[in-house]
Scaffold this motif. Structure first.
Motif, mmCIF file in Angstrom:
data_model
loop_
_atom_site.group_PDB
_atom_site.id
_atom_site.type_symbol
_atom_site.label_atom_id
_atom_site.label_comp_id
_atom_site.label_asym_id
_atom_site.label_seq_id
_atom_site.Cartn_x
_atom_site.Cartn_y
_atom_site.Cartn_z
ATOM 1 N N ARG A 1 -12.061 6.721 7.435
ATOM 2 C CA ARG A 1 -12.681 6.383 8.697
ATOM 3 C C ARG A 1 -11.752 7.053 9.864
ATOM 4 N N LEU A 2 -10.399 7.175 9.637
ATOM 5 C CA LEU A 2 -9.861 7.748 10.733
ATOM 6 C C LEU A 2 -9.748 9.297 10.913
ATOM 7 N N LEU A 3 -10.194 10.006 9.716
ATOM 8 C CA LEU A 3 -10.431 11.381 9.745
ATOM 9 C C LEU A 3 -11.640 11.795 10.613
ATOM 10 N N THR A 4 -12.644 11.117 10.991
ATOM 11 C CA THR A 4 -13.790 11.685 11.947
ATOM 12 C C THR A 4 -13.924 10.468 13.054
ATOM 13 N N ILE B 1 2.313 -6.058 11.506
ATOM 14 C CA ILE B 1 3.256 -5.147 10.743
ATOM 15 C C ILE B 1 3.026 -5.620 9.287
ATOM 16 N N ALA B 2 2.857 -6.943 9.005
ATOM 17 C CA ALA B 2 2.647 -7.536 7.650
ATOM 18 C C ALA B 2 1.339 -6.964 6.989
ATOM 19 N N TRP B 3 0.371 -7.023 8.122
ATOM 20 C CA TRP B 3 -0.948 -6.484 7.483
ATOM 21 C C TRP B 3 -1.071 -4.808 7.215
ATOM 22 N N TYR B 4 -0.399 -4.241 7.901
ATOM 23 C CA TYR B 4 0.014 -2.726 7.303
ATOM 24 C C TYR B 4 0.846 -2.676 6.151
ATOM 25 N N GLU B 5 1.711 -3.475 6.046
ATOM 26 C CA GLU B 5 2.693 -3.313 4.838
ATOM 27 C C GLU B 5 2.005 -3.969 3.572
ATOM 28 N N ASP B 6 1.151 -4.718 3.762
ATOM 29 C CA ASP B 6 0.197 -5.526 2.720
ATOM 30 C C ASP B 6 -0.855 -4.730 2.311
ATOM 31 N N LEU B 7 -1.266 -3.674 2.868
ATOM 32 C CA LEU B 7 -2.496 -2.915 2.474
ATOM 33 C C LEU B 7 -2.448 -2.579 1.339
ATOM 34 N N ALA B 8 -3.606 -2.744 0.502
ATOM 35 C CA ALA B 8 -3.667 -2.235 -0.907
ATOM 36 C C ALA B 8 -4.008 -0.626 -0.759
ATOM 37 N N ARG C 1 -6.852 3.948 1.909
ATOM 38 C CA ARG C 1 -7.835 5.127 1.501
ATOM 39 C C ARG C 1 -9.060 4.989 2.394
ATOM 40 N N GLU C 2 -9.650 3.812 2.680
ATOM 41 C CA GLU C 2 -10.853 3.438 3.302
ATOM 42 C C GLU C 2 -10.553 3.677 4.793
#
Length: 119
Positions: free
Chosen positions: A39-42, A22-29, A34-35
């Motif tokens: 990656r998730l798009l494909t 949760i902290a990882w997700y919230e702290d993402l720049a 975007r990166e």
């Protein structure tokens, strides 16, 4: 005194402390988001399943989309609701239904991302 197999397994099988996703997700720049999004798009279902960062970003962001219901996110919200019903049931047929629902959610989520580049 010799170590028992259980003692050996405990010392060899030690893991790193659990990551606070949760902290990882919230702290993402924004650049990191975007990166991962790119990656998730494909990414295939198996790629998302095996990559902890892709898997957790997909989980958290698709949940955000489901709760916020932005234009175009209706189908993501519908499938997310189905998954909520299936969680916690260990019946073998439900496990397979849940796997299929996650695969459908990933496909709809990817379509949502393609159609909504600002999301």
């Amino acid at each position: 005194m010799q170590a028992t197999p259980t003692q050996v397994q405990r010392s060899v099988g030690r893991r790193e402390p659990a990551r606070d996703w949760i902290a990882w997700y919230e702290d993402l720049a924004e650049a990191e988001r975007r990166e991962i999004r790119a990656r998730l798009l494909t990414a295939s279902y198996d790629e998302v399943k095996s990559d902890a960062e892709l898997r957790n970003y997909f989980f958290f962001h698709s949940e955000d989309v489901a709760h916020e219901r932005p234009p175009g996110g209706e189908r993501v919200a519908e499938i997310h609701a189905v998954l909520s019903h299936l969680r916690g049931n260990d019946d073998p047929s439900t496990v397979e239904q849940r796997r299929k629902a996650v695969a459908f959610l990933l496909a709809e989520y990817q379509a949502f991302l393609r159609d909504n580049p600002w999301a």
